[in-house]
Structure formats: structure tokens, C-alpha cells
Design a protein around this motif. Sequence first.
Motif, PDB file in Angstrom:
ATOM      1  N   LYS A  34       4.246   1.361  -4.366  1.00 37.82           N
ATOM      2  CA  LYS A  34       5.252   0.774  -5.257  1.00 37.82           C
ATOM      3  C   LYS A  34       4.690   0.496  -6.660  1.00 37.82           C
ATOM      4  O   LYS A  34       5.300   0.861  -7.655  1.00 37.82           O
ATOM      5  N   SER A  35       3.556  -0.180  -6.704  1.00 36.85           N
ATOM      6  CA  SER A  35       3.003  -0.541  -8.017  1.00 36.85           C
ATOM      7  C   SER A  35       2.549   0.697  -8.772  1.00 36.85           C
ATOM      8  O   SER A  35       2.715   0.781  -9.998  1.00 36.85           O
ATOM      9  N   THR A  36       2.012   1.663  -8.059  1.00 33.85           N
ATOM     10  CA  THR A  36       1.596   2.911  -8.714  1.00 33.85           C
ATOM     11  C   THR A  36       2.816   3.612  -9.317  1.00 33.85           C
ATOM     12  O   THR A  36       2.761   4.099 -10.453  1.00 33.85           O
ATOM     13  N   GLY A  80       0.794  -1.222   0.000  1.00 37.06           N
ATOM     14  CA  GLY A  80       0.000   0.000   0.000  1.00 37.06           C
ATOM     15  C   GLY A  80       0.828   1.275   0.000  1.00 37.06           C
ATOM     16  O   GLY A  80       0.271   2.380  -0.026  1.00 37.06           O
TER      17      GLY A  80
HETATM   18  N1  LIG Z   1      -6.586   1.397  -9.344  1.00 37.41           N
HETATM   19  C1  LIG Z   1      -6.693   1.835  -8.082  1.00 37.41           C
HETATM   20  N2  LIG Z   1      -7.827   2.408  -7.657  1.00 37.41           N
HETATM   21  C2  LIG Z   1      -7.938   2.862  -6.396  1.00 37.41           C
HETATM   22  N3  LIG Z   1      -6.960   2.802  -5.470  1.00 37.41           N
HETATM   23  C3  LIG Z   1      -5.815   2.238  -5.834  1.00 37.41           C
HETATM   24  C4  LIG Z   1      -5.607   1.723  -7.154  1.00 37.41           C
HETATM   25  N4  LIG Z   1      -4.357   1.220  -7.229  1.00 37.41           N
HETATM   26  C5  LIG Z   1      -3.812   1.411  -6.010  1.00 37.41           C
HETATM   27  N5  LIG Z   1      -4.674   2.023  -5.176  1.00 37.41           N
HETATM   28  C6  LIG Z   1      -4.413   2.424  -3.775  1.00 37.41           C
HETATM   29  O1  LIG Z   1      -3.243   3.254  -3.789  1.00 37.41           O
HETATM   30  C7  LIG Z   1      -2.391   2.945  -2.713  1.00 37.41           C
HETATM   31  C8  LIG Z   1      -1.043   2.469  -3.217  1.00 37.41           C
HETATM   32  O2  LIG Z   1      -1.228   1.226  -3.865  1.00 37.41           O
HETATM   33  P1  LIG Z   1      -0.064   0.434  -4.625  1.00 37.41           P
HETATM   34  O3  LIG Z   1       0.654   1.369  -5.518  1.00 37.41           O
HETATM   35  O4  LIG Z   1      -0.675  -0.763  -5.248  1.00 37.41           O
HETATM   36  O5  LIG Z   1       0.896   0.027  -3.412  1.00 37.41           O
HETATM   37  P2  LIG Z   1       1.922  -1.195  -3.268  1.00 37.41           P
HETATM   38  O6  LIG Z   1       2.258  -1.685  -4.634  1.00 37.41           O
HETATM   39  O7  LIG Z   1       3.096  -0.593  -2.558  1.00 37.41           O
HETATM   40  O8  LIG Z   1       1.253  -2.219  -2.432  1.00 37.41           O
HETATM   41  C9  LIG Z   1      -3.132   1.907  -1.875  1.00 37.41           C
HETATM   42  O9  LIG Z   1      -3.839   2.574  -0.868  1.00 37.41           O
HETATM   43  C10 LIG Z   1      -4.071   1.263  -2.873  1.00 37.41           C
HETATM   44  O10 LIG Z   1      -5.195   0.752  -2.234  1.00 37.41           O
END
Ligand SMILES: Nc1ncnc2c1ncn2[C@@H]1O[C@H](COP(=O)(O)OP(=O)(O)O)[C@@H](O)[C@H]1O
Length: 250
Positions: free
Chosen positions: A48-50, A45
Motif C-alpha cells: 500500500k505505502s509503496t 506488507g
Molecule cells: N524502502 C524499502 N526498502 C526495502 N523494502 C521495503 C521498503 N519499503 C517497503 N519495503 C518492503 O516492500 C513490501 C511492501 O511494503 P509497503 O509498501 O510498506 O506495504 P504496506 O504499506 O502495505 O504495509 C514489504 O515487504 C516491505 O518490507
Amino acid sequence: MEEPIIQLQAIAKVYRVGVETIHALRGVDLSIGRNEMVAIMGKSGSGKSTLMNTLGCLDRPTSGEYWLGGRLVSAMKADELALVRNEEIGFVFQTFELLARQTALENVELPLLYSATGGGASARRKRALEALERVGLGGRVDHRPNQLSGGQKQRVAIARAILNNPRILMADEPTGNLDSATTAEILGLFSALHRAGQTVILVTHENDVAAHCQRVVRLFDGRILSDLPAEQDDEVAPHVPAARAMGAAA
Ligand SMILES: Nc1ncnc2c1ncn2[C@@H]1O[C@H](COP(=O)(O)OP(=O)(O)O)[C@@H](O)[C@H]1O
Ligand SMILES: [Mg+2]
């Protein structure tokens, strides 16, 4: 200093889900140079993926500037962004993302079918074979995914990712589905590609995976918490092979 390949300035990403607003990235500044090998870490959360999706031109930031190879990609329209992505970025995923009915060779060739510079059938085959040889799978080109081990599947995915000679190779938890011996093997392959000149960015939550990188960027709640050489990151440092840590200190 040479101009970095990647420059992020004040990158923010906001998701809206119903009435909720989620700040996934809250002002990220980051430069990555040619031929760096960088780990992106942080708990679930943290963004990272974002960040990976932004760097990989899969998604656009809500605000801020992203310069990739001198081009302002944060201002591009979706179709323009897709072209940049196909030219410049190779992706590797935790779940390999191979087509089950296609052979290793066909899986690797696939991106060329959609590329303007992909060439004819024999040119495509030749390039795919070369890529499979680079990852040590020249002897398995006609195998389908269910005839390959996890490590071999990930090698096919890496061959597919490097086929277009992308400027940047990105991997999101590339060893998350592999046992520790296979993890070491795949990280050895990333390191070899890095030594051959490839810029590599990988997301991981494992310190021993990050220890194969030179640099560790830690995210916390959408912000960069730290950005240090692997030998100076308290959690990763103990996992860095002694020979390399000494080389860096010298
Ligand atoms: N497509 C999306 N729509 C809504 N919220 C998102 C989406 N993708 C990620 N989030 C939210 O954004 C935050 C960062 O997520 P993410 O980048 O997936 O983190 P990580 O990869 O570090 O686990 C989290 O709170 C996640 O729930
Ligand atoms: Mg993630």
C-alpha cells in the motif's frame, strides 16, 4: 470516457536490501478518474505505502508506466518529479507531520514559501486563512499543535495539503491516530472535499473508513486482488451507510 487523471501500466517496484530482493509491487494496472474517492486496502506488507509513494511522485517505479494528468511521470528525473509533486499532490499522514513551534497558520503557509507561485507574505497569509476556513479551523489559526486536539491537528494538515489546489489529495492512514468520533469527523471533511470536486485516494486497513469511499482497491502481495465499488466489496459493504448503498443501486 474522460481520460483518467491517473494511469498505471504494469508498475513494478523492487527493493534490494543486501542480497535480498523484495518485490513490493508486481505489475499493477490502475486507472483513477477525476473526482473519484478511492480506498487502497490490504494487509501489512501488501504494498500500500509503496503504491502511495509511487502515485504521490515521492518515488519512482522500477518498471512500468505512470501517467499523471497526461504526463509520463515514471520517466521523469527526481527534480522534475518534485515539481509535479508540489503542483499536483497534497499529502496527509497518520502522524499529522506539523511543525511543533509554528502556529496553524504558519504550518499551512509553509508550502507556499517553497513554491514559485506562492506570492508575497500577505497573499500567502490570505490563502492559508482561506484553507483553514475550508476545514473549519478559522478560529484556531494562532494555535500551536500542542494547543490543538488530534482532529484539529489533522484539519491543519488537510488545510496544508489542499492549499495549492492539488489535483489529487492522498492520505496514508489519516485516521490511524484518532478516536472513532474524530475519525468520523475527519472522514466527513474528506467527503465534503470530494463532493466539492477533489480527487481523493486514501490508504486504510479499516472497513468503516473505506466505506466513505466509492471504490475499494485491495492489494495482496504487490498485486491488485480486487477493485470494486464499496457496496460490492464483501468486507466494506456492511459499513456503507444504507442511504448511499441504495443510491448506488438505483
Ligand atoms: N524502502 C524499502 N526498502 C526495502 N523494502 C521495503 C521498503 N519499503 C517497503 N519495503 C518492503 O516492500 C513490501 C511492501 O511494503 P509497503 O509498501 O510498506 O506495504 P504496506 O504499506 O502495505 O504495509 C514489504 O515487504 C516491505 O518490507
Ligand atoms: Mg504502509
